[in-house]
Motif scaffolding. Structure first.
Motif, mmCIF file in Angstrom:
data_model
loop_
_atom_site.group_PDB
_atom_site.id
_atom_site.type_symbol
_atom_site.label_atom_id
_atom_site.label_comp_id
_atom_site.label_asym_id
_atom_site.label_seq_id
_atom_site.Cartn_x
_atom_site.Cartn_y
_atom_site.Cartn_z
ATOM 1 N N ARG A 139 49.190 37.752 38.764
ATOM 2 C CA ARG A 139 48.065 37.740 37.832
ATOM 3 C C ARG A 139 46.927 38.625 38.329
ATOM 4 O O ARG A 139 46.101 39.055 37.560
ATOM 5 C CB ARG A 139 47.554 36.315 37.677
ATOM 6 C CG ARG A 139 48.546 35.387 37.010
ATOM 7 C CD ARG A 139 47.914 34.032 36.846
ATOM 8 N NE ARG A 139 48.797 33.098 36.200
ATOM 9 C CZ ARG A 139 49.527 32.190 36.836
ATOM 10 N NH1 ARG A 139 49.478 32.109 38.140
ATOM 11 N NH2 ARG A 139 50.303 31.355 36.164
ATOM 12 N N HIS A 140 46.860 38.835 39.631
ATOM 13 C CA HIS A 140 45.778 39.636 40.203
ATOM 14 C C HIS A 140 46.355 40.944 40.731
ATOM 15 O O HIS A 140 47.435 40.959 41.307
ATOM 16 C CB HIS A 140 45.120 38.900 41.365
ATOM 17 C CG HIS A 140 44.599 37.543 41.001
ATOM 18 N ND1 HIS A 140 45.398 36.438 40.916
ATOM 19 C CD2 HIS A 140 43.360 37.116 40.694
ATOM 20 C CE1 HIS A 140 44.672 35.391 40.575
ATOM 21 N NE2 HIS A 140 43.436 35.776 40.433
ATOM 22 N N ASN A 237 32.604 28.768 47.889
ATOM 23 C CA ASN A 237 32.357 29.941 47.048
ATOM 24 C C ASN A 237 33.427 31.003 47.285
ATOM 25 O O ASN A 237 33.892 31.654 46.344
ATOM 26 C CB ASN A 237 30.964 30.505 47.376
ATOM 27 C CG ASN A 237 30.517 31.514 46.364
ATOM 28 O OD1 ASN A 237 31.037 31.575 45.262
ATOM 29 N ND2 ASN A 237 29.550 32.338 46.750
ATOM 30 N N THR A 239 36.629 30.600 48.108
ATOM 31 C CA THR A 239 37.884 30.317 47.413
ATOM 32 C C THR A 239 37.733 30.551 45.921
ATOM 33 O O THR A 239 38.661 31.039 45.266
ATOM 34 C CB THR A 239 38.358 28.881 47.685
ATOM 35 O OG1 THR A 239 37.271 27.981 47.548
ATOM 36 C CG2 THR A 239 38.930 28.763 49.067
ATOM 37 N N MET A 240 36.546 30.251 45.378
ATOM 38 C CA MET A 240 36.365 30.482 43.949
ATOM 39 C C MET A 240 36.364 31.974 43.638
ATOM 40 O O MET A 240 36.992 32.432 42.680
ATOM 41 C CB MET A 240 35.060 29.837 43.487
ATOM 42 C CG MET A 240 34.847 29.981 41.999
ATOM 43 S SD MET A 240 33.783 28.715 41.360
ATOM 44 C CE MET A 240 32.312 28.974 42.318
ATOM 45 N N VAL A 243 39.790 33.501 43.633
ATOM 46 C CA VAL A 243 40.584 33.259 42.433
ATOM 47 C C VAL A 243 40.087 34.103 41.266
ATOM 48 O O VAL A 243 40.876 34.541 40.424
ATOM 49 C CB VAL A 243 40.527 31.757 42.082
ATOM 50 C CG1 VAL A 243 41.183 31.486 40.764
ATOM 51 C CG2 VAL A 243 41.205 30.948 43.147
ATOM 52 N N SER A 244 38.765 34.354 41.213
ATOM 53 C CA SER A 244 38.242 35.126 40.088
ATOM 54 C C SER A 244 38.269 36.624 40.360
ATOM 55 O O SER A 244 38.667 37.396 39.493
ATOM 56 C CB SER A 244 36.785 34.759 39.815
ATOM 57 O OG SER A 244 36.536 33.433 40.101
ATOM 58 N N PRO A 246 39.288 38.813 43.549
ATOM 59 C CA PRO A 246 39.697 38.995 44.947
ATOM 60 C C PRO A 246 39.519 40.413 45.455
ATOM 61 O O PRO A 246 39.575 40.642 46.664
ATOM 62 C CB PRO A 246 41.179 38.608 44.937
ATOM 63 C CG PRO A 246 41.619 38.808 43.538
ATOM 64 C CD PRO A 246 40.437 38.548 42.676
ATOM 65 N N GLN A 247 39.271 41.373 44.560
ATOM 66 C CA GLN A 247 39.182 42.765 44.999
ATOM 67 C C GLN A 247 37.915 43.028 45.803
ATOM 68 O O GLN A 247 37.792 44.064 46.443
ATOM 69 C CB GLN A 247 39.230 43.724 43.797
ATOM 70 C CG GLN A 247 40.525 43.674 43.009
ATOM 71 C CD GLN A 247 40.597 42.505 42.041
ATOM 72 O OE1 GLN A 247 39.598 41.848 41.775
ATOM 73 N NE2 GLN A 247 41.783 42.245 41.531
ATOM 74 N N VAL A 265 45.663 30.717 49.937
ATOM 75 C CA VAL A 265 45.221 31.166 48.615
ATOM 76 C C VAL A 265 45.589 32.634 48.433
ATOM 77 O O VAL A 265 46.143 33.035 47.409
ATOM 78 C CB VAL A 265 43.699 30.975 48.455
ATOM 79 C CG1 VAL A 265 43.225 31.581 47.156
ATOM 80 C CG2 VAL A 265 43.347 29.507 48.470
ATOM 81 N N GLY A 268 49.189 33.142 47.805
ATOM 82 C CA GLY A 268 49.502 32.809 46.414
ATOM 83 C C GLY A 268 49.097 33.926 45.475
ATOM 84 O O GLY A 268 49.778 34.207 44.491
ATOM 85 N N LEU A 269 47.979 34.600 45.770
ATOM 86 C CA LEU A 269 47.506 35.664 44.887
ATOM 87 C C LEU A 269 48.454 36.858 44.867
ATOM 88 O O LEU A 269 48.605 37.508 43.835
ATOM 89 C CB LEU A 269 46.129 36.153 45.343
ATOM 90 C CG LEU A 269 44.961 35.193 45.240
ATOM 91 C CD1 LEU A 269 43.723 35.856 45.817
ATOM 92 C CD2 LEU A 269 44.704 34.788 43.819
#
Lengths: 375, 388
Positions: A139-140, A237, A239-240, A243-244, A246-247, A265, A268-269
């Motif tokens: 997704r990312h 913050n 980890t959030m 997820v939103s 990561p770049q 995390v 997983g990304l």
């Protein structure tokens, strides 16, 4: 003792001593008759089958590495097995390992074998490089994060006690020396790899003394590296944001538990636990394994595990032994299989088996490489 | 509502565990709340409720103003008692006043109070002080994929129940040897049983099928081991609900790959912090999710991820959704369900209009525009409102 005083009075002098030790005392990788000996710890779950595949690929590619296999039985309470493994790693300097299971049914005095290994050998830096691979659908996109995690202290000190029945106190230890050491490692690695930014992950608003000390040490070290930007972020913050967006992250340095969560995390990304290799570096030793340290009990012996992580870990090991030619050959073959032929195992949405993937890698090595034994 | 009905069952639980409890609580007398008849209904004087409002720092004050505006517009029978807490002062008088006000009113709505790093370590986090003094032991956050918000993950519907008073947030640290800091993480049997019981009761009340305990018991065998054991004990009393456990690192990885597998999650304090932030990120960010802190006698509502939002304060770009949905949770707690659903419906309908999205969702709308549209939506569907 003198080192401790030095770290308090003059952190830059302490760091200079560390770096000096690093450069002079490291012996070159041991070669006898031109071949290296590497300790191999199969572990539990999918460990044994994946490490067999590694040996297969190495034998096929004529890599001058011999494996000394040491089995560690996780069901035994005695620490003889793991002590033998540690002695073997001390002898050889380098190891490749699968994850050793920590059984919950045993008494709390039975410490985690993996943890014992890391602390006895003082493998203070766990390095994980998470990159988006073009052939894997996630997704990312465009993720390229290096995670440097303190590997020996923090919440993993295994110091707990129950002074009053029903009330358990677990100690989290943060020391100045270890924090300076890991921060220095992070900045040196960032400089070597041409990275521009280091982010420290912490929870200093709640753990003011503990994570406050860690953050302070990172800031001190950062002042020595003016070419690298340093900033810090609280773990929730972080980890959030991962997820939103990561770049935005480049290199991240953090204590043990946050490192565990953040590295999982990030794994997983980029596609899951089957893709990312991890390395544990100490002053004198290096141990390579999969980054997320999964035992994979539920998929053991079914030929569906993803061998990519373990094979890439073995390439990192070859780089460490300065066998760069072999490392890049095998790595190219793995990435070609992943990205071009798209032979994927079940965890990334494909239908290939482990042996299919390994066979494909060997075929690519054969077509491109110089000299191999017969298929 | 949950806090009141908790009392009776927690009372029976205390009776059942009286042996362990006397040792832990020492010689303190036990409170017996044997039936739910003794729980007082939410305080109403002249048919109106009084709720403590703590604006906090950063975007807190402006969002709290919007809530007041909206409530006045919708004629909600709630009066706010505003208590300001100054985060730059070292004295604890401000927060003590706030706690006393909450004790008086029973319910509060708060913004996040900043923890200033420049003050000495003896200065405790004000938010933490509030939670521990009022014993708000359960932090509940419901993360749902909202229609109208485009995210990479779909069909997320997770209820996160986080222990709110102990664990790593005990603020107990010391430096016996220079350069070596020890932080204590406290896990107690009583509190673990309490939070596990809360989780299972909530799951049953909401008709949920699966409760997952998140832990790191392979490393912290005594601490998280105790937590896990308590969860298993409580699970045996709820046979219709499946219970399983997962280590926190695997949990965060699974949340990123396949969040649909989770239903209700219960965990100690720090893992709760991380997991709730990951879930907030999955459903669209910190501006969308409300959070609630429940204790036996009090309830405090705030945004789920507790951000101060200093960098976007007073620029009219903050997303008011989280705070407005938190105020709806507040109204539900006060049993003003009609008002709650009216406002909630309006807020969610506004979210589907992408031109009104604020900057954090990728749009260009401002906070006041969003609040105005919510008021318009309420007026068009609701029974009776003030004139705009």
């Amino acid at each position: 003792m003198a080192i401790k005083l030095l770290s308090n009075l003059c952190p830059s002098a302490f760091l200079a001593v560390c770096r000096q030790q690093q450069r002079d005392d490291i012996p070159p990788p041991a070669k006898y008759g031109g071949r290296h000996t590497v300790t191999l710890i199969p572990g539990d779950g999918i460990g044994p089958e994946l490490l067999n595949h590694v040996r297969e690929v190495f034998r096929f590619s004529c890599v001058p590495v011999d494996f000394e296999v040491v089995h560690v039985n996780s069901a035994l309470e005695s620490e003889d097995d793991i002590n033998d493994a540690i002695t073997a790693i001390r002898r050889n300097g380098v190891a490749l390992k699968g994850n050793i299971e920590t059984k919950h049914t045993m008494a709390p005095s039975v410490k985690s074998r993996n943890n014992l290994l890391r602390t006895s050998l003082d493998l203070y830096a766990n390095v994980m490089h998470c990159q988006s691979l073009p052939g894997v659908q996630t997704r990312h996109k465009n993720i390229d994060i290096m995670i440097i995690r303190e590997n020996t202290e923090g919440e993993y000190s295994s110091l707990e006690h129950e002074s009053v029945t029903g009330v358990v106190e677990s100690l989290k230890i943060i020391t100045r020396n270890n924090s300076l050491r890991i921060a220095d490692y992070a900045f040196r690695l960032a400089r070597e790899k041409g990275r521009k930014r280091v982010t420290a992950v912490h929870k200093a608003n709640i753990m003011k003394l503990g994570d406050g000390l860690f953050l302070q040490c990172c800031r001190e070290v950062a002042s020595d590296y003016p070419d690298i930007t340093f900033d810090s972020m609280i773990v929730d913050n972080t980890t959030m944001q991962l997820v939103s967006n990561p770049q935005q992250f480049d290199v991240m340095v953090m204590p043990n538990l946050y490192g565990n969560v953040v590295s999982n995390v990030c794994a997983g990304l980029v596609g899951g636990p089957g893709l990312v290799p991890g390395a544990n570096y100490g002053r004198d030793y290096a141990v390579f394994e999969t980054a997320t340290r999964n035992t994979g009990k539920s998929i053991a012996q079914r030929n569906i595990a993803n061998p990519t992580a373990m094979l890439l870990a073995s390439c990192m090991m070859l780089d460490h032994l300065k066998l760069y030619g072999y490392a890049s050959m095998i790595r190219n073959a793995i990435l070609t299989t992943m990205n071009e032929t798209r032979l994927h195992t079940a965890d990334i949405g494909g239908q290939g088996t482990t042996s299919d993937v390994v066979q494909s890698i060997m075929r690519i090595i054969q077509s491109k490489g110089p000299l191999i034994s017969e298929l | 509502m949950m806090a009141r009905s908790v009392c009776s069952l927690s009372g029976t639980l205390k009776l059942a565990l009286s042996n362990q409890l006397t040792r832990v609580y020492g010689a303190a007398p036990q409170r017996y709340k044997s039936t739910y008849i003794t729980i007082p209904p939410p305080a109403r004087y002249g048919g109106r409720h009084t709720v403590t409002l703590i604006p906090g720092d950063g975007i807190g004050p402006e969002l709290a103003n919007h809530v007041c505006e909206l409530f006045r517009f919708c004629c909600v029978p709630v009066d706010f008692e505003v208590v300001n807490v100054d985060s730059s002062m070292a004295s604890e008088d401000d927060i003590d006043n706030a706690i006393m006000a909450i004790r008086r009113n029973g319910v509060a709505l708060k913004g996040n109070i900043e923890t200033n790093h420049n003050l000495p370590p003896s200065y405790k986090s004000r938010n933490n002080l509030l939670r521990t003094t009022l014993d708000l032991y359960a932090n509940v956050m419901h993360c749902q994929s909202l229609p109208g918000v485009r995210t990479r993950h779909r069909n997320v519907d997770i209820v996160i129940i986080r222990e709110n008073t102990e664990g790593e947030y005990s603020s107990l640290e010391h430096e016996n040897v220079t350069g070596v800091v020890e932080c204590l993480k406290i896990i107690t049997k009583a509190k673990s049983l309490r939070i596990a019981d809360y989780a299972f009761r909530t799951a049953r009340a909401k008709g949920r099928r699966l409760v997952t305990a998140v832990h790191k018991a392979n490393i912290m065998k005594l601490g998280d081991g105790l937590f896990l054991e308590c969860c298993k004990e409580v699970a045996s009393g709820y046979p219709e609900i499946t219970f399983d456990s997962m280590i926190v690192d695997n949990t965060t990885m699974q949340l990123v790959c396949r969040p649909e597998q989770f239903d209700v999650m219960v965990m100690p304090n720090l893992y709760g912090n991380v997991v709730s932030n990951v879930c907030a990120g999955l459903v669209g960010g910190p501006g969308l999710v409300p959070g609630a802190n429940y204790g036996e006698d009090y309830a405090v509502f705030e945004t789920g991820t507790r951000n101060t939002g200093k960098s976007i304060a007073n620029s009219n770009t903050a997303n008011p959704t989280a705070m407005l949905l938190a105020s709806c949770l507040l109204l539900d707690h006060l049993k003003l369900h009609a008002y709650a659903s009216m406002i909630r419906r309006a807020v969610l309908s506004i979210l589907t209009e992408t031109q009104l999205h604020t900057a954090d969702l990728g749009g260009k709308g401002s906070t006041s525009e969003v609040v105005q549209s919510v008021m318009n939506a309420v007026q068009s569907t609701g029974p009776q409102t003030l004139s705009i």
